[in-house]
Design a protein around this motif. Sequence first.
Motif, short mmCIF file in Angstrom:
data_model
loop_
_atom_site.label_atom_id
_atom_site.label_comp_id
_atom_site.label_asym_id
_atom_site.label_seq_id
_atom_site.Cartn_x
_atom_site.Cartn_y
_atom_site.Cartn_z
N MET A 153 0.83 -1.21 0.00
CA MET A 153 0.00 0.00 0.00
C MET A 153 0.87 1.27 0.00
SD MET A 153 -3.03 1.05 2.68
CE MET A 153 -3.80 -0.56 2.53
N ALA A 154 1.91 1.29 0.85
CA ALA A 154 2.81 2.44 0.91
C ALA A 154 3.57 2.60 -0.40
CB ALA A 154 3.78 2.30 2.07
N ALA A 155 4.03 1.48 -0.95
CA ALA A 155 4.76 1.53 -2.22
C ALA A 155 3.88 2.07 -3.33
CB ALA A 155 5.28 0.13 -2.57
N GLU A 156 2.61 1.67 -3.34
CA GLU A 156 1.69 2.16 -4.36
C GLU A 156 1.48 3.66 -4.24
OE1 GLU A 156 -0.85 2.59 -7.43
OE2 GLU A 156 0.43 0.88 -6.95
N LEU A 157 1.33 4.16 -3.01
CA LEU A 157 1.15 5.60 -2.80
C LEU A 157 2.39 6.36 -3.25
CD1 LEU A 157 -0.27 8.08 -1.70
CD2 LEU A 157 0.42 7.40 0.62
N ALA A 158 3.57 5.83 -2.97
CA ALA A 158 4.81 6.49 -3.39
C ALA A 158 4.92 6.53 -4.90
CB ALA A 158 6.02 5.77 -2.78
N ARG A 159 4.56 5.41 -5.58
CA ARG A 159 4.64 5.39 -7.04
C ARG A 159 3.67 6.38 -7.67
NH1 ARG A 159 5.99 -0.24 -6.40
NH2 ARG A 159 3.79 -0.79 -6.14
N ARG A 160 2.52 6.56 -7.06
CA ARG A 160 1.56 7.52 -7.61
C ARG A 160 2.11 8.95 -7.55
NH1 ARG A 160 -2.53 4.74 -4.53
NH2 ARG A 160 -2.76 6.57 -3.17
N CYS A 161 2.92 9.22 -6.54
CA CYS A 161 3.48 10.58 -6.39
C CYS A 161 4.68 10.83 -7.29
CB CYS A 161 3.85 10.83 -4.93
SG CYS A 161 2.45 11.01 -3.81
N GLU A 162 5.27 9.77 -7.86
CA GLU A 162 6.46 9.96 -8.70
C GLU A 162 6.19 10.85 -9.90
OE1 GLU A 162 9.69 7.27 -9.71
OE2 GLU A 162 8.61 5.73 -8.56
N SER A 163 4.98 10.82 -10.40
CA SER A 163 4.65 11.67 -11.55
C SER A 163 4.66 13.15 -11.20
CB SER A 163 3.26 11.27 -12.10
OG SER A 163 2.27 11.49 -11.09
N GLN A 164 4.71 13.48 -9.92
CA GLN A 164 4.67 14.88 -9.49
C GLN A 164 6.06 15.42 -9.15
OE1 GLN A 164 1.52 15.70 -6.53
NE2 GLN A 164 0.92 13.53 -6.73
N VAL A 165 7.09 14.65 -9.47
CA VAL A 165 8.44 15.04 -9.06
C VAL A 165 8.81 16.44 -9.55
CG1 VAL A 165 10.90 14.57 -9.40
CG2 VAL A 165 9.36 12.73 -8.73
N ASN A 166 8.57 16.75 -10.80
CA ASN A 166 8.94 18.06 -11.35
C ASN A 166 8.18 19.18 -10.64
OD1 ASN A 166 10.75 16.95 -13.15
ND2 ASN A 166 9.26 16.79 -14.80
N ARG A 167 6.89 18.95 -10.41
CA ARG A 167 6.09 19.98 -9.72
C ARG A 167 6.59 20.18 -8.29
NH1 ARG A 167 2.40 20.26 -5.99
NH2 ARG A 167 2.11 17.99 -5.84
N LEU A 168 6.89 19.09 -7.62
CA LEU A 168 7.38 19.20 -6.25
C LEU A 168 8.73 19.89 -6.20
CD1 LEU A 168 6.42 15.64 -4.93
CD2 LEU A 168 5.21 17.80 -4.56
N ALA A 169 9.60 19.63 -7.18
CA ALA A 169 10.90 20.31 -7.23
C ALA A 169 10.72 21.81 -7.42
CB ALA A 169 11.75 19.72 -8.35
N ARG A 170 9.74 22.20 -8.27
CA ARG A 170 9.49 23.64 -8.48
C ARG A 170 8.96 24.27 -7.19
NH1 ARG A 170 7.38 21.81 -13.42
NH2 ARG A 170 5.25 21.92 -12.57
N GLU A 171 8.09 23.56 -6.50
CA GLU A 171 7.55 24.09 -5.24
C GLU A 171 8.67 24.25 -4.21
OE1 GLU A 171 4.31 22.92 -1.76
OE2 GLU A 171 4.25 21.88 -3.71
N LEU A 172 9.56 23.26 -4.18
CA LEU A 172 10.70 23.35 -3.26
C LEU A 172 11.56 24.56 -3.60
CD1 LEU A 172 12.58 22.31 -1.07
CD2 LEU A 172 13.51 20.67 -2.70
N ALA A 173 11.83 24.78 -4.89
CA ALA A 173 12.63 25.93 -5.30
C ALA A 173 11.97 27.23 -4.89
CB ALA A 173 12.85 25.89 -6.81
N GLU A 174 10.64 27.31 -5.00
CA GLU A 174 9.92 28.53 -4.61
C GLU A 174 10.06 28.79 -3.12
OE1 GLU A 174 5.97 27.86 -5.93
OE2 GLU A 174 6.45 28.11 -8.07
N ARG A 175 10.01 27.72 -2.34
CA ARG A 175 10.15 27.90 -0.89
C ARG A 175 11.57 28.31 -0.50
NH1 ARG A 175 6.50 23.51 2.44
NH2 ARG A 175 4.74 23.41 1.01
#
Length: 388
Positions: free
Chosen positions: A1-23
């Motif tokens: 279940m945890a692995a599945e949740l993590a894999r679903r978030c992998e598609s958001q890596v670029n967006r999360l990196a941009r959000e991190l850069a903004e912070r």
Amino acid sequence: MAAELARRCESQVNRLARELAERHFTVIPDYESLPEDMRDLEMATTARRAIRQFLQSAAGVRPADEDFRPFRERAAQRAEEGIELTTLLRTYFIGAEVVWDALRAGARPGEEPALLWLARHQLRGLNRMIAAVTEAYQAERAAILAEERVAYQEVARALLAGEPAGATAARSGIRLAPAYLVLNLLIADDVPNVNVIERRVLRRVRANLEGFTDGTPLTLLDARGGHVLLPLNAADRMPELARLLTDTGPGGEQIIAGAARTQDTTDVPRAAEQAVRIARLAHTTGRPPGVYQLADVLLDYHLSGPADSGRELTALLAPLETHPELLETLRAFLDHDMDRRRTAQALAVHPNTVDNRMARVSSLLGVDTQTTRGLLLCAAALTLRRLT
């Protein structure tokens, strides 16, 4: 279940990196002034790599030590660029917060246990990442500080030797002062391991003097003891300087420092020799720990110089060589400001004994110790005898 949740978030890596850069804007001072390639390439690439590595590890891909190498390299680079370690580490915690927000937002009903597992997994991963980054950062800073220390020592050595120091200073980013207060630190040579103690004390002194004046103090340990070169305006704060120099920490070493002022940078060798001589005079004549300038030891300094009357002056006391009690009485009489009662108390004799001995001294030396001229002559001879 945890692995599945993590894999679903992998598609958001670029967006999360941009959000991190903004912070980053609220964390790193002058973030906008950083080079564009650092902001948009290095930091963004590092953020994406870190986020993806965590999500993949949550999905079951265990990271190897080699996977941490890019983060170690970036940490060393940040250290070289002068970014504070606390600032660097805060970016990793911000990254963890960004990823956690994404995991919570992506969690579906019934995946609460997976979130709890991911929280624990994230803390463990963050702990490993912080350890790797901190170790690399501190190693680089230690190397940089070692280079800086060598550079400061080279500049100090050149100034003390009367050699040109401008090029070395400029190459290392060291700003030379127009003139210096030159100190020579002397530790009693009857203590064990004096050379080891000198190095330890010089490190403590260097730390105590950080921020005392503009720039870093120039320090050097050589055969003449520890030298410290401070901008000349340090001489305006001598009491404070004395406290910093004599507060050497747990060892409690007794430090006597000679201090001399220069006219300019070319005058450093002369001032250094004067500081060495002042420190040795203060130590030899039994003065307490502290900082001494020429005015503090002027008589001793003058008498110990290369004067052709020195030999004859010390020979004045030769008749007392076979009468140590008379020599001791003369010294005590002068040390106690010619007070016969205090002298008698110091020698544990009767005041009349002091009178009798001083009369005998006058007879043997052919000098009237009851006159100002006679006493000055005896005092000068005693001082020169003690120094030589």
